[in-house]
Design a protein around this motif. Structure first.
Motif, mmCIF file in Angstrom:
data_model
loop_
_atom_site.group_PDB
_atom_site.id
_atom_site.type_symbol
_atom_site.label_atom_id
_atom_site.label_comp_id
_atom_site.label_asym_id
_atom_site.label_seq_id
_atom_site.Cartn_x
_atom_site.Cartn_y
_atom_site.Cartn_z
ATOM 1 N N ARG A 51 8.988 -19.825 31.754
ATOM 2 C CA ARG A 51 9.482 -20.297 33.049
ATOM 3 C C ARG A 51 8.641 -21.465 33.553
ATOM 4 N N GLY A 52 7.325 -21.386 33.353
ATOM 5 C CA GLY A 52 6.466 -22.482 33.775
ATOM 6 C C GLY A 52 6.780 -23.769 33.041
ATOM 7 N N MET A 53 6.992 -23.683 31.732
ATOM 8 C CA MET A 53 7.315 -24.879 30.964
ATOM 9 C C MET A 53 8.701 -25.406 31.330
ATOM 10 N N GLY A 54 9.598 -24.506 31.718
ATOM 11 C CA GLY A 54 10.936 -24.917 32.090
ATOM 12 C C GLY A 54 10.979 -25.792 33.334
ATOM 13 N N GLU A 55 9.934 -25.740 34.136
ATOM 14 C CA GLU A 55 9.926 -26.531 35.366
ATOM 15 C C GLU A 55 9.672 -28.015 35.108
ATOM 16 N N THR A 56 9.375 -28.380 33.893
ATOM 17 C CA THR A 56 9.111 -29.751 33.438
ATOM 18 C C THR A 56 7.747 -30.269 33.842
ATOM 19 N N ARG A 57 7.069 -29.610 34.773
ATOM 20 C CA ARG A 57 5.760 -30.052 35.203
ATOM 21 C C ARG A 57 4.710 -29.658 34.164
ATOM 22 N N PRO A 58 3.673 -30.470 33.959
ATOM 23 C CA PRO A 58 2.607 -30.060 33.051
ATOM 24 C C PRO A 58 1.942 -28.784 33.551
ATOM 25 N N VAL A 59 1.713 -27.833 32.652
ATOM 26 C CA VAL A 59 1.076 -26.574 33.027
ATOM 27 C C VAL A 59 -0.164 -26.375 32.160
ATOM 28 N N PRO A 60 -1.156 -25.622 32.653
ATOM 29 C CA PRO A 60 -2.381 -25.402 31.877
ATOM 30 C C PRO A 60 -2.083 -24.776 30.516
ATOM 31 N N GLY A 61 -2.731 -25.289 29.512
ATOM 32 C CA GLY A 61 -2.579 -24.752 28.165
ATOM 33 C C GLY A 61 -1.383 -25.269 27.410
ATOM 34 N N GLU A 62 -0.479 -25.984 28.079
ATOM 35 C CA GLU A 62 0.754 -26.434 27.432
ATOM 36 C C GLU A 62 0.482 -27.461 26.342
ATOM 37 N N PHE A 97 13.417 -19.759 30.104
ATOM 38 C CA PHE A 97 13.139 -21.192 30.193
ATOM 39 C C PHE A 97 14.066 -21.856 31.208
ATOM 40 N N VAL A 98 15.350 -21.560 31.131
ATOM 41 C CA VAL A 98 16.308 -22.168 32.054
ATOM 42 C C VAL A 98 16.103 -21.639 33.466
ATOM 43 N N GLU A 99 15.655 -20.409 33.609
ATOM 44 C CA GLU A 99 15.333 -19.898 34.942
ATOM 45 C C GLU A 99 14.211 -20.708 35.570
ATOM 46 N N GLY A 100 13.248 -21.127 34.757
ATOM 47 C CA GLY A 100 12.210 -22.011 35.277
ATOM 48 C C GLY A 100 12.783 -23.334 35.729
ATOM 49 N N MET A 101 13.727 -23.874 34.974
ATOM 50 C CA MET A 101 14.399 -25.100 35.392
ATOM 51 C C MET A 101 15.134 -24.893 36.710
ATOM 52 N N ARG A 102 15.836 -23.758 36.801
ATOM 53 C CA ARG A 102 16.588 -23.482 38.028
ATOM 54 C C ARG A 102 15.657 -23.350 39.223
ATOM 55 N N ARG A 103 14.497 -22.740 39.017
ATOM 56 C CA ARG A 103 13.539 -22.542 40.103
ATOM 57 C C ARG A 103 13.034 -23.891 40.626
ATOM 58 N N HIS A 104 12.714 -24.802 39.712
ATOM 59 C CA HIS A 104 12.225 -26.102 40.166
ATOM 60 C C HIS A 104 13.346 -26.910 40.801
#
Length: 433
Positions: free
Chosen positions: A12-23, A408-415
């Motif tokens: 979900r974090g990666m789905g938001e498109t924003r850089p995330v720690p450890g990615e 993954f898409v839920e992360g996109m939807r959240r952002h």
């Protein structure tokens, strides 16, 4: 290849498109694993088909050099093998037909091994065939010569390139194999023998302006209508200036995104499209390369970089985790294309357009932006936001997403929901707020 396991929160974090720690580390590991699998697949295939004695000897020699360099300096080997042009060569070699075509494709392993060994600061001697007057060392440069063979000798201080029957060219040896710039021989580094065409470094990043990849389809219609272009010194200056201005703009609006671009883009590949047309693309076999025509402004360049970085991220992630089940015909229609698309293309496009909505939201809110700039940026944000809104529904209702893909898409939807918040859609703050 899908040996990685990612948790729902991570996806979900990666789905938001924003850089995330450890990615970044995760994607580096995923790409390296993919490259090793493809190299071993190529070696296995070579062991199952008849090769000429010369081709078999060259294969064993090149593989030994590659293994020795990787054993000595794993980080340098990973850096070299991760270069986009290596992915293009692997795709070309694995697709080559049997016989002479396959043997010729295998010759590319020698150039890759030379680059890896150079980055690992290993001494070696290698003689490689020259095809069509050019031998390319991915991420280093190319040597132009009419000679059929090029002798390469690496010492602790130099890289010496000598065409058969010709004079040597002496280049400085990279002394910091783990550094991002280790594979880039600086412009002006060629010696008395001439012939050397170094790739050009782009300022403030690990990226190279690479117009020397021989496997981008110059003679086969290019990629999605794009054809590789060779740039002059003056044109290279224009590319460097626009790159610098785009990074400056990203740094002012979104420092995290600027760091993502400078840390992950390995190559900017100039291409031609139709006359006066502008376009960009990413080859899934060669993530972290941005294929693009020369944008007209820093804003357009920033948009291209952010857009194509998302395609690369998803290309690597898709090799690590199955996000969707393959369907049949391309039946999905999206706001940014007139033609129907398969689900994988919808996912790629939605992910990239969500990042563009985020980018223009931040450009609208950056300090120092004028009123007209804010209004224009908000309009761009709304266009992308609306396109993503429709596409998210297609993805979630498709029935083709895996459990991981749904996360993954839920992360996109959240952002996307954050970008729809009234505070973001209302009047932009004044420059002094």
């Amino acid at each position: 290849m899908q040996p990685f396991e990612l948790t729902g929160p991570a996806l979900r974090g990666m789905g938001e498109t924003r850089p995330v720690p450890g990615e970044a580390a995760l994607l580096r590991a995923g790409l390296h694993s993919r490259r090793l699998v493809l190299l071993k697949t190529l070696l296995t295939r070579a062991g199952r088909v008849p090769l000429s004695d010369d081709a078999a000897r060259a294969l064993r020699r090149d593989w030994r050099l590659l293994e020795e360099a990787e054993s000595h300096a794993p980080a340098a080997a990973r850096e070299a093998l991760g270069y986009p042009a290596v992915g293009n060569w692997l795709a070309h070699a694995l697709a080559a037909g049997e016989g002479a075509g396959f043997e010729r494709a295998l010759e590319g392993l020698g150039a890759v091994a030379a680059v890896v060994a150079t980055g690992a600061a290993r001494a070696f001697r290698l003689t490689l065939p020259v095809r069509e007057g050019l031998l390319t060392l991915p991420g280093l440069g190319a040597y132009a010569t009419a000679a059929p063979l090029l002798h390469i000798e690496a010492t602790s201080h130099t890289l010496i390139l000598t065409p058969e029957g010709g004079e040597p060219t002496t280049l400085p040896h990279p002394h910091r194999p783990a550094a991002p710039e280790a594979l880039a021989v600086p412009p002006g580094g060629q010696g008395g023998g001439g012939g050397w065409l170094p790739v050009r470094a782009l300022p403030g990043a690990r990226a190279l302006l690479d117009d020397q990849d021989p496997h981008l389809g110059r003679d086969a219609g290019g990629i999605a209508g794009l054809r590789p272009a060779t740039v002059t010194a003056d044109e290279a200056h224009a590319w460097r200036e626009l790159w610098t201005r785009a990074l400056r703009l990203l740094g002012a609006a979104d420092p995290e995104r600027a760091a993502e671009v400078t840390g992950r883009v390995r190559a900017v590949v100039p291409v031609w499209w139709k006359p006066s047309g502008r376009a960009s693309a990413t080859r899934l076999a060669a993530p972290w390369a941005v294929l693009t025509t020369l944008p007209e402004s820093a804003e357009e360049m920033a948009e291209v970089l952010v857009h194509e970085v998302q395609h690369s991220k998803l290309a690597v992630l898709g090799d690590m985790v199955r996000l969707y089940h393959e369907g049949g015909e391309a039946v999905f229609r999206v706001g940014w294309r007139a033609d129907p698309r398969p689900l994988g293309a919808v996912l790629q496009g939605t992910y990239a357009h969500l990042a563009l909505a985020d980018l223009w939201d931040r450009l609208a809110r950056r300090a120092g932006a004028g009123t007209e700039e804010r209004v224009a940026a908000k309009a761009r944000r709304e266009k992308y936001r609306e396109q993503v809104d429709d596409a998210l529904s297609l993805l979630l209702d498709s029935g083709q997403l895996t459990a991981e893909g749904t996360e993954f898409v839920e992360g996109m939807r959240r952002h996307h929901a954050r970008l729809c918040a009234p505070a973001r859609r209302g009047p932009a703050p004044s420059p002094t707020s």
